[in-house]
Design a protein around this motif. Structure first.
Motif, PDB file in Angstrom:
ATOM      1  N   GLU A   1       0.815  -1.213   0.000  1.00  0.00           N
ATOM      2  CA  GLU A   1       0.000   0.000   0.000  1.00  0.00           C
ATOM      3  C   GLU A   1       0.850   1.266   0.000  1.00  0.00           C
ATOM      4  O   GLU A   1       0.392   2.328  -0.408  1.00  0.00           O
ATOM      5  CB  GLU A   1      -0.924  -0.001   1.228  1.00  0.00           C
ATOM      6  N   ASP A   2       2.087   1.160   0.446  1.00  0.00           N
ATOM      7  CA  ASP A   2       2.940   2.331   0.661  1.00  0.00           C
ATOM      8  C   ASP A   2       3.715   2.679  -0.613  1.00  0.00           C
ATOM      9  O   ASP A   2       4.618   1.955  -1.027  1.00  0.00           O
ATOM     10  CB  ASP A   2       3.910   2.041   1.809  1.00  0.00           C
ATOM     11  N   ALA A   3       3.377   3.819  -1.199  1.00  0.00           N
ATOM     12  CA  ALA A   3       4.035   4.244  -2.431  1.00  0.00           C
ATOM     13  C   ALA A   3       5.462   4.712  -2.190  1.00  0.00           C
ATOM     14  O   ALA A   3       6.259   4.808  -3.131  1.00  0.00           O
ATOM     15  CB  ALA A   3       3.241   5.370  -3.085  1.00  0.00           C
ATOM     16  N   SER A   4       5.814   4.992  -0.937  1.00  0.00           N
ATOM     17  CA  SER A   4       7.158   5.500  -0.636  1.00  0.00           C
ATOM     18  C   SER A   4       8.177   4.384  -0.429  1.00  0.00           C
ATOM     19  O   SER A   4       9.374   4.657  -0.267  1.00  0.00           O
ATOM     20  CB  SER A   4       7.118   6.378   0.625  1.00  0.00           C
ATOM     21  N   VAL A   5       7.714   3.120  -0.420  1.00  0.00           N
ATOM     22  CA  VAL A   5       8.626   1.994  -0.222  1.00  0.00           C
ATOM     23  C   VAL A   5       9.598   1.891  -1.393  1.00  0.00           C
ATOM     24  O   VAL A   5       9.192   1.965  -2.560  1.00  0.00           O
ATOM     25  CB  VAL A   5       7.839   0.670  -0.068  1.00  0.00           C
ATOM     26  N   SER A   6      10.864   1.734  -1.071  1.00  0.00           N
ATOM     27  CA  SER A   6      11.898   1.612  -2.111  1.00  0.00           C
ATOM     28  C   SER A   6      12.152   0.136  -2.410  1.00  0.00           C
ATOM     29  O   SER A   6      12.644  -0.601  -1.561  1.00  0.00           O
ATOM     30  CB  SER A   6      13.188   2.286  -1.640  1.00  0.00           C
ATOM     31  N   ILE A   7      11.765  -0.301  -3.596  1.00  0.00           N
ATOM     32  CA  ILE A   7      11.973  -1.679  -4.031  1.00  0.00           C
ATOM     33  C   ILE A   7      12.650  -1.651  -5.393  1.00  0.00           C
ATOM     34  O   ILE A   7      12.294  -0.845  -6.264  1.00  0.00           O
ATOM     35  CB  ILE A   7      10.635  -2.447  -4.109  1.00  0.00           C
ATOM     36  N   ASP A   8      13.615  -2.512  -5.575  1.00  0.00           N
ATOM     37  CA  ASP A   8      14.342  -2.589  -6.840  1.00  0.00           C
ATOM     38  C   ASP A   8      13.355  -2.658  -8.007  1.00  0.00           C
ATOM     39  O   ASP A   8      12.394  -3.428  -7.968  1.00  0.00           O
ATOM     40  CB  ASP A   8      15.240  -3.833  -6.836  1.00  0.00           C
TER      41      ASP A   8
END
Length: 297
Positions: free
Chosen positions: A255-262
């Motif tokens: 749900e979190d758009a700020s999460v940093s994922i490759d």
């Protein structure tokens, strides 16, 4: 239920609260859904029962079944009843005791689960990750070996490795369900003590390595307390992939758009939280997000 997905075979893997939410979100798919439940809990009522009776941990299985009950009855009220008071029964859940008793009377723990499913009219298949008693163990950053989920949760830092002690075989029905699945869902829930334990069984790890199914990781909505709270989302993905023999996770749902994922991962952002409890996945939101993910993908 999306009619285009009605024959989709789902397998969800995890522990009590998070897995229960996923299974209840998929409840319209009935017998096409299988939950593979962690059986290493050694805390609370479950831990007290295991300390005096042995056997697998029943608490997460009971929790999943509770979230799948659709028809309130005397049986369901008994299964959910928790004792209060000052005596030895204080804090015990009657469902845990019933499953323990049925497990002692049955040839296999799975028979006990199926008896309860039939009694409470639960269509979803519930499978223990193993039918043999074992604990979650960890190697700390100092090289110390500790045993028990409660001890893992109390670690000040993330362990370097987790393993199941003693080594036990996976339930054969769980391995078969994974091999036949179209979609496999990991999480949400306590990452180290709910999501990881089933993946640590070699037969389950190998089965996941070889699946053609989509493998989906569902993120928690809040940072965990304890050592798992120090792990990034990417670290969690890599731990899962290592347990699956290097098999990549196809989709990450959060749900979190700020999460940093490759960017090599497909990260789908969707509304998942309950209106009243921002840290809890809403059944309807989760069901809609899973269906949209599969239809659009």
């Amino acid at each position: 239920m999306n009619l285009s997905l009605k024959n989709t075979r789902f397998v969800a893997i995890g522990g009590g609260h998070g897995l229960g939410r996923v299974l209840s979100a998929l409840r319209p798919y009935g017998e096409n859904v299988t939950g593979i439940v962690a059986t290493t809990d050694n805390g609370g009522s479950t831990g007290r029962i295991r300390a005096c009776q042995g056997g697998i941990a029943w608490g997460d299985t009971r929790n999943c079944i509770n979230q799948l009950i659709t028809e309130p009855s005397t049986g369901s009220m008994l299964f959910e009843y928790r004792f209060k008071g000052n005596g030895e029964l204080d804090g015990h859940n009657l469902g845990n005791l019933i499953l323990t008793a049925l497990g002692n009377l049955s040839i296999r723990p799975l028979e006990a689960i199926n008896l309860i499913r039939d009694m409470l009219k639960v269509d979803t298949h519930i499978l223990p990750m193993s039918e043999h008693s074992a604990d979650l163990a960890a190697i700390t950053q100092q090289g110390e070996i500790i045993s028990g989920e409660t001890s893992v949760d109390e670690l000040p830092n993330t362990p370097t490795r987790l393993f199941i002690d003693p080594p036990v075989p996976a339930t054969c029905e769980a391995v078969e369900a994974i091999s036949k699945a179209d979609v496999i869902l990991l999480g949400p829930g306590s990452f180290l003590t709910s999501v990881m334990p089933p993946l640590l069984l070699p037969e389950i790890g190998r089965a996941l390595k070889n699946v053609t199914a989509k493998v989906v990781f569902i993120c928690n909505l809040d940072k965990e307390a304890g050592p798992a709270g120090q792990m990034s989302h990417e670290t969690m993905l890599h731990w899962c992939e290592r347990a699956m023999g290097g098999r990549r996770i196809d989709i990450v749902l959060g749900e979190d758009a700020s999460v940093s994922i490759d960017p090599s991962y497909t990260y789908i952002i969707s509304k998942l939280a309950s209106a009243n409890h921002k840290w809890r996945h809403d059944r309807d939101n989760l069901s809609k997000a899973i269906e949209e993910m599969l239809v659009d993908g």
